[in-house]
Design a protein around this motif. Structure first.
Motif, PDB file in Angstrom:
ATOM      1  N   MET A 164      -9.691 -44.650  14.019  1.00 16.01           N
ATOM      2  CA  MET A 164     -10.775 -44.542  13.051  1.00 16.01           C
ATOM      3  C   MET A 164     -12.098 -45.008  13.649  1.00 16.01           C
ATOM      4  SD  MET A 164     -10.151 -45.275   9.116  1.00 16.01           S
ATOM      5  CE  MET A 164      -9.747 -46.970   9.288  1.00 16.01           C
ATOM      6  N   GLY A 174     -15.980 -50.234   6.223  1.00 24.94           N
ATOM      7  CA  GLY A 174     -15.771 -50.770   4.858  1.00 24.94           C
ATOM      8  C   GLY A 174     -14.469 -51.541   4.761  1.00 24.94           C
ATOM      9  N   LEU A 175     -13.416 -50.971   5.340  1.00 26.81           N
ATOM     10  CA  LEU A 175     -12.115 -51.649   5.295  1.00 26.81           C
ATOM     11  C   LEU A 175     -12.163 -52.967   6.050  1.00 26.81           C
ATOM     12  CD1 LEU A 175      -9.674 -48.609   5.769  1.00 26.81           C
ATOM     13  CD2 LEU A 175      -9.909 -50.011   3.724  1.00 26.81           C
ATOM     14  N   GLU A 211     -17.457 -44.978   8.649  1.00 27.08           N
ATOM     15  CA  GLU A 211     -17.916 -45.771   7.498  1.00 27.08           C
ATOM     16  C   GLU A 211     -16.741 -46.377   6.761  1.00 27.08           C
ATOM     17  OE1 GLU A 211     -20.567 -44.023   4.704  1.00 27.08           O
ATOM     18  OE2 GLU A 211     -22.096 -43.656   6.212  1.00 27.08           O
ATOM     19  N   LEU A 212     -15.686 -45.575   6.636  1.00 23.16           N
ATOM     20  CA  LEU A 212     -14.483 -46.079   5.968  1.00 23.16           C
ATOM     21  C   LEU A 212     -13.883 -47.243   6.754  1.00 23.16           C
ATOM     22  CD1 LEU A 212     -12.263 -45.869   3.813  1.00 23.16           C
ATOM     23  CD2 LEU A 212     -11.147 -44.165   5.236  1.00 23.16           C
ATOM     24  N   LEU A 267     -14.768 -54.774   6.451  1.00 19.85           N
ATOM     25  CA  LEU A 267     -15.557 -55.691   5.622  1.00 19.85           C
ATOM     26  C   LEU A 267     -14.692 -56.330   4.534  1.00 19.85           C
ATOM     27  CD1 LEU A 267     -18.554 -56.407   5.686  1.00 19.85           C
ATOM     28  CD2 LEU A 267     -18.934 -54.663   3.958  1.00 19.85           C
ATOM     29  N   VAL A 268     -13.891 -55.502   3.902  1.00 19.59           N
ATOM     30  CA  VAL A 268     -12.996 -56.016   2.845  1.00 19.59           C
ATOM     31  C   VAL A 268     -11.993 -56.990   3.447  1.00 19.59           C
ATOM     32  CG1 VAL A 268     -11.196 -55.365   1.189  1.00 19.59           C
ATOM     33  CG2 VAL A 268     -13.236 -53.965   1.408  1.00 19.59           C
ATOM     34  N   ARG A 269     -11.478 -56.615   4.616  1.00 19.92           N
ATOM     35  CA  ARG A 269     -10.472 -57.452   5.278  1.00 19.92           C
ATOM     36  C   ARG A 269     -11.049 -58.830   5.634  1.00 19.92           C
ATOM     37  NH1 ARG A 269      -8.850 -53.640   9.007  1.00 19.92           N
ATOM     38  NH2 ARG A 269     -10.304 -54.410  10.544  1.00 19.92           N
ATOM     39  N   GLU A 270     -12.263 -58.799   6.165  1.00 18.85           N
ATOM     40  CA  GLU A 270     -12.879 -60.059   6.612  1.00 18.85           C
ATOM     41  C   GLU A 270     -13.285 -60.951   5.449  1.00 18.85           C
ATOM     42  OE1 GLU A 270     -16.033 -58.647   9.043  1.00 18.85           O
ATOM     43  OE2 GLU A 270     -14.715 -58.179  10.737  1.00 18.85           O
ATOM     44  N   SER A 271     -13.544 -60.314   4.334  1.00 16.41           N
ATOM     45  CA  SER A 271     -14.043 -61.113   3.210  1.00 16.41           C
ATOM     46  C   SER A 271     -12.932 -61.560   2.265  1.00 16.41           C
ATOM     47  CB  SER A 271     -15.078 -60.308   2.427  1.00 16.41           C
ATOM     48  OG  SER A 271     -14.497 -59.087   2.048  1.00 16.41           O
ATOM     49  N   ALA A 272     -11.697 -61.368   2.672  1.00 15.47           N
ATOM     50  CA  ALA A 272     -10.583 -61.782   1.806  1.00 15.47           C
ATOM     51  C   ALA A 272     -10.530 -63.295   1.696  1.00 15.47           C
ATOM     52  CB  ALA A 272      -9.275 -61.275   2.375  1.00 15.47           C
ATOM     53  N   PRO A 273     -10.237 -63.807   0.504  1.00 10.24           N
ATOM     54  CA  PRO A 273     -10.162 -65.267   0.357  1.00 10.24           C
ATOM     55  C   PRO A 273      -8.902 -65.826   1.009  1.00 10.24           C
ATOM     56  CG  PRO A 273      -9.515 -64.213  -1.670  1.00 10.24           C
ATOM     57  CD  PRO A 273      -9.928 -63.107  -0.740  1.00 10.24           C
ATOM     58  N   GLU A 274      -8.935 -67.091   1.299  1.00 13.15           N
ATOM     59  CA  GLU A 274      -7.759 -67.770   1.856  1.00 13.15           C
ATOM     60  C   GLU A 274      -7.019 -68.476   0.727  1.00 13.15           C
ATOM     61  OE1 GLU A 274      -6.502 -67.912   5.035  1.00 13.15           O
ATOM     62  OE2 GLU A 274      -7.937 -66.299   5.416  1.00 13.15           O
ATOM     63  N   PRO A 275      -5.713 -68.595   0.844  1.00 12.30           N
ATOM     64  CA  PRO A 275      -4.992 -69.350  -0.193  1.00 12.30           C
ATOM     65  C   PRO A 275      -5.448 -70.802  -0.205  1.00 12.30           C
ATOM     66  CG  PRO A 275      -3.520 -68.718   1.605  1.00 12.30           C
ATOM     67  CD  PRO A 275      -4.803 -68.012   1.838  1.00 12.30           C
ATOM     68  N   SER A 276      -5.600 -71.325  -1.398  1.00 10.94           N
ATOM     69  CA  SER A 276      -6.163 -72.682  -1.511  1.00 10.94           C
ATOM     70  C   SER A 276      -5.136 -73.747  -1.119  1.00 10.94           C
ATOM     71  CB  SER A 276      -6.623 -72.908  -2.953  1.00 10.94           C
ATOM     72  OG  SER A 276      -5.507 -72.802  -3.800  1.00 10.94           O
TER      73      SER A 276
END
Lengths: 242, 209
Positions: free
Chosen positions: A16, A46-47, A42-43, A49-58
């Motif tokens: 990709m 975007g993916l 672009e896809l 970006l979503v992957r990097e911005s995922a939260p971590e378990p608290s």
């Protein structure tokens, strides 16, 4: 390079974000392929970006999981207690259900006999009340409506016996009973088909209906007859009341 | 907590066995190995951090409770745990189906907040936030079998073989599904990508004045 080659190359999801050798020259001339490559990139971005911005378990999650683990391993008394309580509830419920079922099985035939007997009492009392004026005029025998074999069924002794032996059909219901000798059979009836409790019903009939017994003809144009009705509702026998 | 070095060489199945036997370190090591994949998968499938944490916790409780049901010959423990997570995700989806009308989840708000950093210029931050939200919404709108592979391969960064073992299908199926899913995603994102037509290009019938 052709458009087909470029499409095949970018069909692989792993490519990709990759760059196809000699891609720039082709894309400069082919707007369709340029759009495809741009969309894929672009896809991919975007993916990512979503992957990097995922939260971590608290940390609270880790603490909760660990607390759960410790409770389970060290054998939390509340866990055991709830399990024990659940077991007790299930055991008591099962025992109660079994008792209720056994009680219902034991009482059922006795209750049925009692019901039929009470019906018989009711019908007898009705007949008695209907008979009273006739008896006063002297046209009816005293105690004609008395059925000795049904009376025996009312004794507490009989009721107890029937409760203990629910499967045995009461002898009073068979055609061999002493009182049944006066009855005329209305259908083929043997011990098996006529088993079970019977009901005695007194009916008033026009005298012409009693053609089978001419002596019973009444000057009033009506006669009384006792009809033996089985538990299935079918009449088994008839007897004219003299 | 310090994890003993010798435990790190153990397989997941061995760690689970030790954890059930009462070795807390083994459990912690197992938790460390599995939590990220399970949490991320649950997060992308449910779109909520709270739900993702709930799923993760339930998975570990189930692993301890149902450890006797795990058969090593059927696959690795991570795949077993993933199967449990998948069931919990489905259960949550069923539970929250009537309440899915809210467009902005708390997770998306968190995501937007995380995307904005001090160093980025405001327009860049806004674009990044918007792009991420749009992509996440597009992924969420995919049919379930495409969404699963996108989440596993693109977002959780599992290899094709790992994704195939988690979803119990062939590697080829994963590849083809992913290719189709990418095409669908590109299609879904196209209207937002293509430039708005200018007024002059609309023609005389488009002009009301």
């Amino acid at each position: 390079m052709t458009c087909h080659e470029l499409h095949l190359y970018f069909e692989d999801p792993l490519r990709m974000d990759a760059e196809f050798p000699g891609e720039a020259e082709h894309l400069a001339h082919c707007t369709e392929c340029a759009r495809l490559v741009e969309a894929r990139r672009e896809l991919g971005a975007g993916l990512r970006l979503v992957r990097e911005s995922a939260p971590e378990p608290s940390e609270a999650l880790k603490a909760a999981v660990l607390a759960n683990y410790r409770r389970r391993i060290t054998g939390d008394p509340t866990l055991g207690r709830s399990r024990r309580r659940r077991f007790t509830v299930v055991a008591w419920t099962t025992a109660a259900a079994v008792l209720a079922l056994a009680g219902a099985l034991l009482l059922h035939p006795a209750r049925r006999l009692e019901t039929s007997n009470s019906k018989l009492v009711a019908s007898n009392s009705k007949i008695e009340s209907a008979q009273r004026p006739i008896a006063e005029t002297g046209t009816s025998e005293k105690g004609a409506n008395r059925v000795p074999w049904t009376n025996s069924a009312f004794s507490p002794k009989t009721r107890l016996r029937s409760a203990r032996q629910p499967r045995r059909a009461p002898k009073v219901a068979t055609t061999k009973s002493p009182a049944s000798e006066d009855f005329r059979s209305l259908m083929y009836c043997d011990v098996l088909s006529c088993g079970g409790a019977m009901q005695l019903i007194r009916v008033q009939l026009p005298s012409s209906a009693a053609a089978f017994e001419p002596a019973a003809a009444s000057p009033y144009g009506a006669i009384y007859a006792d009809v033996l009705v089985g538990s299935d509702g079918i009449a088994r026998g008839i007897r004219v009341v003299r | 907590m310090e994890i003993p070095h010798e435990l790190s060489t153990h397989s997941d199945a061995e760690l689970l066995r030790l954890a059930v036997a009462g070795e807390e370190e083994a459990f912690l090591l197992l938790y460390g190995r599995l939590k990220a994949g399970i949490f991320r998968y649950a997060f992308y499938m449910t779109g909520s951090k709270v739900n993702a944490e709930e799923v993760t916790q339930e998975v570990f409780i189930t692993l301890l409770k149902e450890s006797h049901n795990y058969r090593q010959e059927r696959g690795d423990l991570a795949a077993f745990a993933f199967g449990v997570a998948r069931n919990f995700v489905r259960r949550i989806a069923r539970r929250e189906r009537p309440y899915q009308a809210l467009p902005k989840d708390t997770a998306l708000a968190t995501l937007s907040g995380k995307l904005i950093s001090e160093s980025d210029a405001l327009p860049t931050q806004m674009i990044r936030t918007e792009v991420a939200e749009r992509v996440q919404a597009a992924v969420a709108s995919l049919p379930d079998h495409y969404r699963q592979v996108v989440v596993l391969c693109d977002l959780c960064e599992f290899s094709y073989a790992e994704a195939a073992s988690r979803l119990r299908c062939a590697v080829g199926t994963i590849r083809s599904r992913l290719s189709r899913a990418h095409a669908l995603l590109a299609e879904k994102l196209r209207p937002l990508r293509s430039p708005q037509p200018e007024i002059g290009a609309a023609g005389p019938e488009g002009c009301l004045i």
